[in-house]
Design an enzyme around this catalytic site. Structure first.
Site, short mmCIF file in Angstrom:
data_model
loop_
_atom_site.label_atom_id
_atom_site.label_comp_id
_atom_site.label_asym_id
_atom_site.label_seq_id
_atom_site.Cartn_x
_atom_site.Cartn_y
_atom_site.Cartn_z
N PRO A 2 -36.55 -54.19 -42.05
CA PRO A 2 -35.69 -53.88 -43.17
C PRO A 2 -35.64 -52.40 -43.48
CG PRO A 2 -37.37 -55.50 -43.73
CD PRO A 2 -37.78 -54.81 -42.49
N GLU A 3 -34.45 -51.89 -43.56
CA GLU A 3 -34.23 -50.55 -44.04
C GLU A 3 -33.73 -50.70 -45.48
OE1 GLU A 3 -32.07 -48.20 -41.12
OE2 GLU A 3 -32.53 -49.66 -39.59
N LYS A 54 -38.27 -48.20 -49.47
CA LYS A 54 -38.11 -49.48 -48.77
C LYS A 54 -39.07 -50.54 -49.32
CE LYS A 54 -36.85 -47.25 -44.39
NZ LYS A 54 -37.25 -47.01 -42.99
N ARG A 255 -38.44 -44.18 -30.06
CA ARG A 255 -37.48 -45.10 -30.69
C ARG A 255 -36.14 -44.91 -29.99
NH1 ARG A 255 -39.11 -46.00 -35.83
NH2 ARG A 255 -38.15 -47.99 -35.47
#
Length: 265
Positions: A2-3, A54, A255
DNA sequence: CTCGGAGCCTGTCTGC
DNA sequence: TGCAGACAGGCTCCGA
């Protein structure tokens, strides 16, 4: 997983379910999760459900400590009020109320629970993109201070909070900025585009309840729909929607970054 | 101070 | 079918 948009989605869905209700106890089902026993056993009324960066934050009355859930990669919060027993696969904690329970699932167990005496203690160092202080001027000044590549820079939570790997690729694509460009070589115009598209993309993602790949589900176990709008993320080899060139995947700080080498300069 | 890399975990998918 | 290796949306810690 989740961002910012995914956490915001979950917070908005839990507000009507939790605010004004009594949390009777918390059960921890994973050794990695620890909370003071008094926090788990003492019933108290939920005063607010908020997003801080977040983090998913529960605020209580009577000056009781705040409780934050960080979902990290694979955490999920789900509402359960059925007579049948909930699914226990990857279930890590249960927040039990009188009219149902909030279940914390987390496959990879990176998620955390944190207790804090104040919001200031929990607040991330970086600026929230929806804070009025997040302006093109502010972002340009931050960029001037570093030669770091712009994509890893946007991922840093100590400058700007809430962006993760997916939205960074999407923002830079929409702003037509090369993810490997050193921050201090960006023009004011390019920085202004990044700032504007950061807000626009996050707002649009929130409207669509976030992005789902495999792990994100909202409080009802449903999935977000923003992935239908992703222009480059996860689309290596596909045609750029703007120019038709093949979308590339590179690795920055371990990433994946997706971008169009023709459109992004 | 900055930056890059390893590590935390468990699962799915790909290719041999 | 089995198995090794790559990969996954976040973040912290450590050393250069």
């Amino acid at each position: 997983m989740p961002e910012l948009p995914e956490v915001e989605t979950v917070v908005r869905q839990f507000v009507p379910l939790l605010v004004g209700r009594r949390l009777t106890r918390i059960e921890l089902l994973d050794d990695k999760l620890t909370l003071p026993p008094a926090i788990c056993k003492t019933p108290r009324r939920v005063e607010a459900v908020e997003r801080l960066g977040k983090q998913f934050v529960l605020r209580f009355g009577d000056g009781a400590p705040l409780l934050a859930v960080h979902l990290r990669m694979t955490g999920r919060l789900k509402w359960h009020n059925q007579p049948s027993a909930p699914d226990t696969a990857h279930l890590r904690a249960r927040f039990i109320l009188e009219h149902g329970e909030m279940l914390f699932y987390d496959l990879r167990r990176f998620g955390t629970l944190v207790v804090a005496s104040s919001a200031e203690e929990l607040a991330p160092k970086g600026l929230d993109p929806f804070d009025a202080r997040f302006t093109p001027k502010w972002l340009f000044e931050q960029c001037q201070r570093t030669s770091q590549a712009v994509k890893p820079f946007l991922l840093r939570q100590d400058r700007l909070v809430g962006l993760g790997n997916i939205y960074c690729s999407e923002i830079l694509y929409t702003a037509r900025v090369d993810p490997e460009r050193p921050c201090n070589t960006l023009t004011r115009a390019a920085v202004a585009r990044i700032q504007r598209h950061t807000i626009e993309i996050l707002e649009r993602a929130i409207e669509h309840c976030g992005t789902t790949f495999s792990d994100f589900q909202d409080s009802r176990g449903e999935i977000g729909s923003y992935q239908a709008f992703l222009a480059v993320y996860g689309r290596e080899g596909e045609a750029c929607p703007s120019c038709g060139a093949a979308i590339r995947r590179i690795v920055q700080q371990q990433r994946s970054t997706f971008y169009c080498a023709r459109c992004q300069r």
